[in-house]
Design a protein around this motif. Structure first.
Motif, PDB file in Angstrom:
ATOM      1  N   ALA A 173       0.091   6.934  -9.353  1.00  0.00           N
ATOM      2  CA  ALA A 173      -1.388   7.205  -9.251  1.00  0.00           C
ATOM      3  C   ALA A 173      -2.233   6.408 -10.344  1.00  0.00           C
ATOM      4  O   ALA A 173      -1.712   5.984 -11.383  1.00  0.00           O
ATOM      5  CB  ALA A 173      -1.335   8.749 -10.148  1.00  0.00           C
ATOM      6  N   THR A 174      -2.952   5.622  -9.438  1.00  0.00           N
ATOM      7  CA  THR A 174      -3.613   4.721 -10.065  1.00  0.00           C
ATOM      8  C   THR A 174      -5.007   4.502 -10.054  1.00  0.00           C
ATOM      9  O   THR A 174      -5.519   5.233  -9.016  1.00  0.00           O
ATOM     10  CB  THR A 174      -3.131   3.249  -9.659  1.00  0.00           C
ATOM     11  N   GLU A 175      -5.628   3.740 -10.689  1.00  0.00           N
ATOM     12  CA  GLU A 175      -7.375   3.552 -10.696  1.00  0.00           C
ATOM     13  C   GLU A 175      -7.655   2.163 -10.655  1.00  0.00           C
ATOM     14  O   GLU A 175      -7.154   1.237 -11.381  1.00  0.00           O
ATOM     15  CB  GLU A 175      -8.002   4.481 -11.719  1.00  0.00           C
ATOM     16  N   ASN A 176      -8.473   1.546  -9.804  1.00  0.00           N
ATOM     17  CA  ASN A 176      -8.720   0.267  -9.695  1.00  0.00           C
ATOM     18  C   ASN A 176      -9.851  -0.212 -10.808  1.00  0.00           C
ATOM     19  O   ASN A 176     -10.892   0.614 -11.116  1.00  0.00           O
ATOM     20  CB  ASN A 176      -9.212  -0.276  -8.331  1.00  0.00           C
TER      21      ASN A 176
ATOM     22  N   ASP B 158      -5.287  -2.500 -10.245  1.00  0.00           N
ATOM     23  CA  ASP B 158      -4.839  -1.232 -10.453  1.00  0.00           C
ATOM     24  C   ASP B 158      -4.429  -0.982 -11.786  1.00  0.00           C
ATOM     25  O   ASP B 158      -3.636  -1.908 -12.600  1.00  0.00           O
ATOM     26  CB  ASP B 158      -3.716  -0.557  -9.439  1.00  0.00           C
TER      27      ASP B 158
ATOM     28  N   GLN C  56      -3.282   2.508 -14.769  1.00  0.00           N
ATOM     29  CA  GLN C  56      -2.916   3.795 -15.143  1.00  0.00           C
ATOM     30  C   GLN C  56      -2.708   3.997 -16.654  1.00  0.00           C
ATOM     31  O   GLN C  56      -2.572   2.918 -17.347  1.00  0.00           O
ATOM     32  CB  GLN C  56      -1.618   4.338 -14.537  1.00  0.00           C
TER      33      GLN C  56
ATOM     34  N   GLU D 293       0.914  -1.257   0.109  1.00  0.00           N
ATOM     35  CA  GLU D 293      -0.126  -0.162  -0.064  1.00  0.00           C
ATOM     36  C   GLU D 293       0.932   1.213   0.111  1.00  0.00           C
ATOM     37  O   GLU D 293       0.713   2.199  -0.625  1.00  0.00           O
ATOM     38  CB  GLU D 293      -0.739   0.008   1.126  1.00  0.00           C
ATOM     39  N   LYS D 294       1.988   1.249   0.745  1.00  0.00           N
ATOM     40  CA  LYS D 294       2.897   2.500   0.904  1.00  0.00           C
ATOM     41  C   LYS D 294       3.468   2.622  -0.607  1.00  0.00           C
ATOM     42  O   LYS D 294       3.790   3.608  -1.092  1.00  0.00           O
ATOM     43  CB  LYS D 294       3.799   2.028   1.932  1.00  0.00           C
TER      44      LYS D 294
ATOM     45  N   LYS E 134       2.320   1.740  -3.274  1.00  0.00           N
ATOM     46  CA  LYS E 134       1.259   2.021  -4.186  1.00  0.00           C
ATOM     47  C   LYS E 134       1.024   3.541  -4.385  1.00  0.00           C
ATOM     48  O   LYS E 134       0.604   4.099  -5.466  1.00  0.00           O
ATOM     49  CB  LYS E 134      -0.009   1.515  -3.933  1.00  0.00           C
ATOM     50  N   ARG E 135       1.323   4.199  -3.100  1.00  0.00           N
ATOM     51  CA  ARG E 135       0.977   5.621  -2.961  1.00  0.00           C
ATOM     52  C   ARG E 135       1.997   6.657  -3.946  1.00  0.00           C
ATOM     53  O   ARG E 135       1.926   7.527  -4.194  1.00  0.00           O
ATOM     54  CB  ARG E 135       1.070   6.025  -1.592  1.00  0.00           C
ATOM     55  N   GLN E 136       3.200   5.844  -4.493  1.00  0.00           N
ATOM     56  CA  GLN E 136       4.034   6.401  -5.101  1.00  0.00           C
ATOM     57  C   GLN E 136       3.668   6.693  -6.600  1.00  0.00           C
ATOM     58  O   GLN E 136       4.173   7.315  -7.575  1.00  0.00           O
ATOM     59  CB  GLN E 136       5.475   5.559  -5.095  1.00  0.00           C
TER      60      GLN E 136
END
Length: 312
Positions: free
Chosen positions: A219-222, A237, A239, A212-213, A215-217
């Motif tokens: 920008a994605t959309e599920n 996820d 992009q 999760e940490k 992934k924050r790097q």
């Protein structure tokens, strides 16, 4: 390029032979002789049980070479004969059982009579009076090891985890995109699609939180979709980059490697020892190797890219 690790075992009297073998292999492998005393690479640590250290070594190393020389006189059915030291034969059996017969070799003097139980093991003979024969046989073992596969299961589950991950996520995504000639997202159909799989350099205690940490790097959309034969939707996820839809996944299934190490080597796991780090790194590489072979076998290698988190 990361070198595979080789353990060399011998009797104490034949350490000079082990040194020759090591010198022959060092160009292509990371080699440790059983008696070496540097703390990080020593097989036998101070104030630790020798058997426990051997068991750990058999898990830590990729290959094993045991040198058998005419050390002990024994009587077999009334006949006197010379055979290797008992501890060498024990270590041979231990490493063969742990690593598999293709990753363990017995380097023996040419006149030694072997037990029938050793049939099928890689054997290389040498003449103790002729160092050139020792070097030649060692080179043959080196070629054998270099050509051996890197996806055997052994006592750790990395290859199995890679196969399960491939079948349950990677393959369905690739097949869905191919069968539908792309992927539709927000009313747009993207003909160009690829899957990026991010493998960490290290595994933390809570892999889900770790990912999760990471992934924050990004920008994605599920997105989610239904694939034939699967009991539930696939969720992943994505992009958009240069008109390409990029699926991004962090394989949390890798936590199985940590569970295996925790059960097999609890002290090293709890202390994050150098041995733990060495084994973890090897198993992550084995996961990647197995996954890439599966991608090539199924023709998905041009669509799927496996990356380490350091490249994000």
């Amino acid at each position: 390029m990361i070198k595979k690790k080789i353990f060399i075992g011998s009797s104490s009297e034949e350490l000079p032979l082990a040194e020759i073998v090591k010198a022959t292999l060092e160009k292509d492998f990371d080699v440790t002789i059983w008696n070496e005393s540097l703390w990080d690479t020593a097989v036998f640590k101070i104030n630790q049980n020798f058997l426990a250290d051997l068991l750990k070594a058999s898990l830590q190393y990729d290959y094993g070479i045991l040198i058998g020389t005419e050390d002990d006189k024994v009587t077999v059915r009334g006949n006197d004969m010379l055979q290797p030291r008992d501890n060498v034969l024990f270590e041979l059996g231990l490493f063969t059982g742990r690593l598999g017969s293709t990753k363990c070799a017995f380097l023996i003097e040419k006149n030694i009579k072997l037990l029938s139980d050793l049939a099928g093991l890689t054997l290389a003979k040498f003449d103790k009076t002729n160092p050139a024969t020792l070097i030649k046989s060692t080179q043959q073992i080196s070629q054998l090891f270099m050509a051996s596969a890197d996806d055997e299961i052994n006592f750790f589950p990395s290859a199995t985890l890679a196969a399960v991950y491939f079948e349950n996520l990677v393959s369905p995504i690739c097949k869905f995109v191919i069968e539908n000639d792309g992927f539709e997202s927000k009313g747009s159909t993207y003909k160009n699609c690829r899957l990026n799989i991010i493998v960490p350099e290290k595994i933390h205690g809570d892999v889900n939180l770790q990912f999760e940490k990471m992934k924050r790097q990004i920008a994605t959309e599920n997105v989610s979709f239904k694939y034939a034969g699967r009991p539930r939707y696939i969720s992943i996820d994505t992009q958009i980059k240069d008109d390409t839809l990029v699926f991004i996944d962090f394989p949390t299934i890798l936590t199985g490697i940590n569970h295996a190490i925790a059960n097999l080597l609890p002290n090293d796991f709890n202390n994050l020892s150098p041995d733990y780090n060495a084994i973890l790194d090897r198993e992550l590489r084995r996961f990647i190797t197995t996954l890439k072979k599966l991608l090539i076998r199924h023709g998905f290698d041009e669509m799927v890219f496996v990356k380490r988190d350091s490249s994000i």
